[in-house]
Write an enzyme that holds these catalytic residues in place. Structure first.
Site, PDB file in Angstrom:
ATOM      1  N   LYS A   1      66.571  26.223  65.776  1.00  0.00           N
ATOM      2  CA  LYS A   1      66.490  27.536  66.416  1.00  0.00           C
ATOM      3  C   LYS A   1      64.850  28.535  66.313  1.00  0.00           C
ATOM      4  CE  LYS A   1      67.961  32.173  64.817  1.00  0.00           C
ATOM      5  NZ  LYS A   1      69.525  33.211  64.001  1.00  0.00           N
TER       6      LYS A   1
ATOM      7  N   GLU B   1      65.515  26.677  61.375  1.00  0.00           N
ATOM      8  CA  GLU B   1      64.774  28.024  62.060  1.00  0.00           C
ATOM      9  C   GLU B   1      62.893  28.303  61.164  1.00  0.00           C
ATOM     10  OE1 GLU B   1      66.624  32.138  61.504  1.00  0.00           O
ATOM     11  OE2 GLU B   1      65.357  32.905  63.068  1.00  0.00           O
TER      12      GLU B   1
HETATM   13  P1  13P Z   1      67.440  38.002  65.906  1.00  0.00           P
HETATM   14  O1  13P Z   1      68.116  37.641  67.108  1.00  0.00           O
HETATM   15  O2  13P Z   1      67.299  39.945  65.719  1.00  0.00           O
HETATM   16  O3  13P Z   1      65.396  37.734  65.606  1.00  0.00           O
HETATM   17  O4  13P Z   1      67.965  37.372  64.530  1.00  0.00           O
HETATM   18  C1  13P Z   1      67.785  36.009  64.505  1.00  0.00           C
HETATM   19  C2  13P Z   1      67.911  35.685  63.424  1.00  0.00           C
HETATM   20  O5  13P Z   1      68.865  35.346  62.606  1.00  0.00           O
HETATM   21  C3  13P Z   1      66.816  35.927  62.824  1.00  0.00           C
HETATM   22  O6  13P Z   1      66.633  34.158  61.287  1.00  0.00           O
END
Ligand code: 13P
Length: 342
Positions: free
Chosen positions: A219, A177
């Site tokens: 992600k 991510e």
């Molecule tokens: P949000 O969808 O609230 O951005 O959270 C996703 C997430 O895992 C952020 O690390």
């Protein structure tokens, strides 16, 4: 030596429009969310909240996996069952956040590097033994005048790749991510440029560190104008820019791309995902969701920390899960919103 079918797990997490509930807020972050709606935050109330979400009936039709946090994965439900077992019993794959947060990057002002590599191999072993099957690590990239710097992007990509390689060694699917934040007044064009660069550098680091792309999920943020930008993009513009950026920078061998919601409200996060999936273009990866706030906010506002509101909270969460599942298939329509009471 890894032996598990990580490719199968990665594919299962994005099959049939299903996606992931990110319920991995740290106690500090969840306390802020609770404070905003005047819910007292302690280990028990946080447990009750997660238990409400994790035991929502039939939600496994829309949700394939749940990302937990260290506190949660060790907690038992009000009736004494491990929360992780409640998740698995529903047919939902348990996952775990393993980074220890974004910390100030030395030598820079306003930038961060995500920490948590020390001792990570041992922690991954423990989590796998507890029953986790995938993991998450979040790098945070902020856009402002003169930032992100190339070194901020590079150190975060390097850490993401080290984490991902360790996960695959320990039989866990890594969710990679690299989040470019929506905070700021930047244009959608600037977001596209920065997101493209971040993805390029991240996949280069993953390649250099021999991470198998078939056995991970990406992600990313959607490509979107900063929250304070006076020129907000349309749903169609967000969809086209996001898809263009991913097509340029995300290899086709990655089985799934699960967007974060990043501060978009639940409707924007649903409509944008739907529009991306409706684009008339070949899509090598499944395009789904790993939402935190967009899946939870409505449920949290209905629950308010009260046992008598659990069913109503579950209904809100199941409704949103159903809508984003439809969006991941490109089959969402606004008409679905009116059907909550049914
Ligand atoms: P949000 O969808 O609230 O951005 O959270 C996703 C997430 O895992 C952020 O690390």
């Amino acid at each position: 030596m890894a032996t598990a079918d990580l490719e199968g797990t990665a594919k299962a997490l994005v099959a049939n429009g299903k996606g992931i509930l990110a319920a991995d807020e740290t106690p500090t972050t969840l306390t802020k969310r609770f404070d905003a709606v005047k819910i007292e935050s302690d280990p028990n109330s946080r447990r009750d909240y997660r238990e409400m979400l994790f035991t929502t009936p039939d939600v496994a039709r829309f949700i394939s996996g749940i990302i937990m946090q260290d506190e949660t994965i060790r907690q038992k439900s009000s009736t004494g069952t491990a929360l992780l077992d409640l998740v698995a019993k529903q047919g939902i794959i348990p996952g775990i956040k393993v980074d220890s947060g974004a910390k100030a990057l030395a030598g820079s002002s306003g930038e961060t590097v995500t920490e948590g590599l020390d001792g990570l191999r041992e922690r991954l072993k423990d989590y796998r033994q507890m029953g986790a099957r995938f993991a998450k690590w979040r790098a945070v990239i902020r856009i402002d005048d003169g930032i992100p710097s190339s070194d901020c992007v590079a150190v975060n990509a390097h850490a993401l790749a080290r984490y991902a390689a360790l996960c695959q060694e320990q039989d866990l699917v890594p969710i990679v991510e690299p989040e470019v934040l929506m905070d700021g007044s930047h244009t959608i064009e600037r977001c596209e440029e920065v997101t493209g660069n971040v993805l390029h550098v991240t996949f280069n680091a993953l390649f250099e560190q021999r991470v198998s792309l078939e056995r991970m999920l990406l992600k990313p943020n959607m490509v979107i104008a900063g929250k304070q930008c006076s020129q907000q993009a349309t749903v169609d513009e967000v969809a086209r820019a996001t898809f263009r950026c991913l097509r340029r920078h995300a290899p086709a061998s990655v089985p799934g791309i699960v967007f974060l919601s990043g501060g978009q409200d639940h409707l924007a996060a649903t409509m944008n995902l739907n529009a991306i999936n409706q684009l008339d273009a070949p899509k090598p990866w499944k395009l789904s969701f790993s939402y935190g706030r967009a899946l939870q906010d409505e449920a949290l506002q209905v629950w308010l920390g009260k046992q008598q509101n659990v069913q109503a909270g579950q209904k809100m969460y199941a409704h949103r899960a159903k809508c984003v599942n439809a969006a991941a298939l490109g089959k969402y329509s606004k008409a679905m919103e009116g059907k909550l009471a049914a």
